[in-house]
Design an enzyme around this catalytic site. Structure first.
Site, PDB file in Angstrom:
ATOM      1  N   LYS A 109      23.533 101.659  65.553  1.00 41.90           N
ATOM      2  CA  LYS A 109      22.910 101.625  64.325  1.00 41.90           C
ATOM      3  C   LYS A 109      22.633 102.805  63.475  1.00 41.90           C
ATOM      4  O   LYS A 109      22.706 103.242  62.256  1.00 41.90           O
ATOM      5  CB  LYS A 109      21.764 100.710  64.310  1.00 41.90           C
ATOM      6  N   LYS A 196      36.144  91.741  63.614  1.00 42.18           N
ATOM      7  CA  LYS A 196      35.460  90.597  63.623  1.00 42.18           C
ATOM      8  C   LYS A 196      34.968  90.106  62.430  1.00 42.18           C
ATOM      9  O   LYS A 196      34.704  90.985  61.790  1.00 42.18           O
ATOM     10  CB  LYS A 196      34.294  90.921  64.518  1.00 42.18           C
ATOM     11  N   LYS A 199      29.440  90.457  57.898  1.00 37.88           N
ATOM     12  CA  LYS A 199      28.996  90.811  56.719  1.00 37.88           C
ATOM     13  C   LYS A 199      28.880  92.328  56.178  1.00 37.88           C
ATOM     14  O   LYS A 199      29.338  92.681  55.120  1.00 37.88           O
ATOM     15  CB  LYS A 199      27.574  90.193  56.340  1.00 37.88           C
TER      16      LYS A 199
HETATM   17  P1  ADP Z   1      26.515  89.393  60.570  1.00 38.71           P
HETATM   18  O1  ADP Z   1      25.764  90.899  60.496  1.00 38.71           O
HETATM   19  O2  ADP Z   1      27.866  89.464  60.267  1.00 38.71           O
HETATM   20  O3  ADP Z   1      25.940  88.346  59.811  1.00 38.71           O
HETATM   21  P2  ADP Z   1      25.293  89.391  63.200  1.00 38.71           P
HETATM   22  O4  ADP Z   1      25.386  90.809  64.031  1.00 38.71           O
HETATM   23  O5  ADP Z   1      23.703  89.285  62.374  1.00 38.71           O
HETATM   24  O6  ADP Z   1      26.249  89.140  62.206  1.00 38.71           O
HETATM   25  O7  ADP Z   1      25.147  88.331  64.161  1.00 38.71           O
HETATM   26  C1  ADP Z   1      24.302  87.111  64.212  1.00 38.71           C
HETATM   27  C2  ADP Z   1      24.659  86.113  65.055  1.00 38.71           C
HETATM   28  O8  ADP Z   1      26.072  85.853  65.001  1.00 38.71           O
HETATM   29  C3  ADP Z   1      24.944  86.915  66.491  1.00 38.71           C
HETATM   30  O9  ADP Z   1      24.438  85.908  67.705  1.00 38.71           O
HETATM   31  C4  ADP Z   1      26.460  87.239  66.791  1.00 38.71           C
HETATM   32  O10 ADP Z   1      26.836  87.353  68.232  1.00 38.71           O
HETATM   33  C5  ADP Z   1      26.964  86.024  65.958  1.00 38.71           C
HETATM   34  N1  ADP Z   1      28.202  86.472  65.339  1.00 38.71           N
HETATM   35  C6  ADP Z   1      28.171  87.463  64.139  1.00 38.71           C
HETATM   36  N2  ADP Z   1      29.658  87.528  64.106  1.00 38.71           N
HETATM   37  C7  ADP Z   1      30.551  86.737  64.480  1.00 38.71           C
HETATM   38  C8  ADP Z   1      31.943  86.547  64.894  1.00 38.71           C
HETATM   39  N3  ADP Z   1      32.812  87.190  63.999  1.00 38.71           N
HETATM   40  N4  ADP Z   1      32.299  85.634  65.835  1.00 38.71           N
HETATM   41  C9  ADP Z   1      31.432  85.007  66.703  1.00 38.71           C
HETATM   42  N5  ADP Z   1      30.100  85.296  66.503  1.00 38.71           N
HETATM   43  C10 ADP Z   1      29.732  86.132  65.426  1.00 38.71           C
END
Ligand code: ADP
Length: 333
Positions: A109, A196, A199
């Site tokens: 981070k 992956k 966001k």
């Molecule tokens: P983002 O910031 O993209 O919303 P986060 O890192 O806050 O993602 O993740 C929130 C939850 O969603 C976590 O439990 C994470 O493992 C899951 N997650 C996030 N992106 C993915 C993905 N592309 N595929 C599967 N699980 C995901």
């Protein structure tokens, strides 16, 4: 029934990766365990943020989770249970600086912050974040925590901290939470399937579960299928991702039929995309309807979550009473 605890940060939109990778699993776990799920807004303060957006996103996440099938009695907002912070202070005093320095997520981070700004402000909150996470888990005496690989190190720390607390204060008080690994699909970005879905990569890299249905269709139909560097005879990550989505949605009939076409060299990507778009929209449709229903009576839903948070808080307060007693703090009236 065993206790399960998990938290999600209120970071704005919910995408298909969040749903299939985390939330859908949470919904299912409610059948088997006593689940407590937090929208962890204190955690979101560790990175730069705006006050109005945080509050708005916290409620948005509550509504999303309810629309997905999380039961309101299992859901709380972390900052409505301030005992999390109190316990975090106590646990911080049995966590070493060295342990926290070894947390790889802090490094990731911090790197992320410096990527965009050489003089980025790195809060000490970000450094002690895993201690607050340990408090989130231990305060409810959780037996299991559903975690992805990225959170495994933090859960290990929670176990170590529980162990040290128990040793120092002479009682097997805190449980040693165990990870609950569930095979969940990893969803890739439609615009760049070597990454992956996330966001942080920007809008075209994630499919918003509660966005316009037309946009969902469009994003799937324009998903990258050929990244140009897939060795002959192997399925490209973009195509794999489309098949993964079909499977995640539970449309195995279409998955198997289209896979047979692929193996026979007869698959048209447009057919695959059509089926995925149709399947995803069909899955998301009732969730979106439920979301609209909840939004029609926002005040009632908010009151319900204030209520469930207050109920859940009682458990946290009980833990704090016992922790105060064990650690030599003066008891509250
Ligand atoms: P983002 O910031 O993209 O919303 P986060 O890192 O806050 O993602 O993740 C929130 C939850 O969603 C976590 O439990 C994470 O493992 C899951 N997650 C996030 N992106 C993915 C993905 N592309 N595929 C599967 N699980 C995901």
């Amino acid at each position: 029934m065993k206790n399960v605890l998990s938290g999600i940060q209120p970071t704005g939109d919910m995408h298909l990766g969040n749903y299939f990778g985390a939330v859908q699993n949470w919904v299912r776990l409610q059948e088997q365990y006593h689940c407590t799920y937090g929208v962890v807004d204190y955690h979101s303060m560790t990175m730069p943020y705006k006050a109005d957006t945080l509050r708005e996103n916290t409620w948005k996440m509550v509504f999303y989770l309810l629309a997905c099938g999380i039961k309101s009695e299992n859901l709380f907002i972390q900052s409505l249970v301030p005992e999390h912070v109190e316990l975090s202070w106590v646990l911080g005093c049995v966590t070493s600086y060295g342990e926290l320095s070894r947390m790889t997520q802090f490094k990731d981070k911090t790197d992320q912050l410096f990527e965009t700004d050489n003089d980025a402000f790195v809060s000490s909150g970000l450094f002690v974040y895993p201690v607050l996470q340990a408090a989130d888990i231990l305060i409810y005496h959780a037996d299991y925590v559903p975690v992805g690989k990225d959170q495994q190190q933090h859960l290990e720390l929670s176990r170590d901290v529980a162990h040290r607390f128990n040793r120092q204060f002479g009682k097997e008080y805190f449980r040693h939470p165990e990870p609950l690994f569930t095979e969940t699909p990893k969803i890739l970005s439609p615009a760049d399937p070597t990454k992956k879905m996330s966001k942080s990569l920007g809008e075209k890299h994630y499919i918003n579960l509660f966005g316009e249905e037309d946009r969902i269709r469009k994003q799937i139909k324009s998903a990258v299928t050929d990244t140009g560097d897939t060795p002959a005879g192997q399925m490209s990550p973009g195509v794999q991702n489309l098949f993964e989505l079909l499977r995640a949605c539970g449309n195995l009939t279409a998955h198997d039929a289209l896979m047979a076409d692929y193996r026979a060299g007869a698959l048209k990507y447009s057919d695959l995309k059509e089926e995925v778009a149709h399947t995803v929209v069909a899955l998301v449709h009732p969730l979106r309807e439920r979301y609209a229903e909840l939004n029609a009576d926002k005040r009632a839903v908010k009151a319900q979550i204030q209520e469930s948070s207050a109920e859940i808080r009682k458990r946290a307060q009980q833990t704090m009473r016992e922790v105060r007693e064990l650690t030599g703090l003066v008891g509250m009236k």
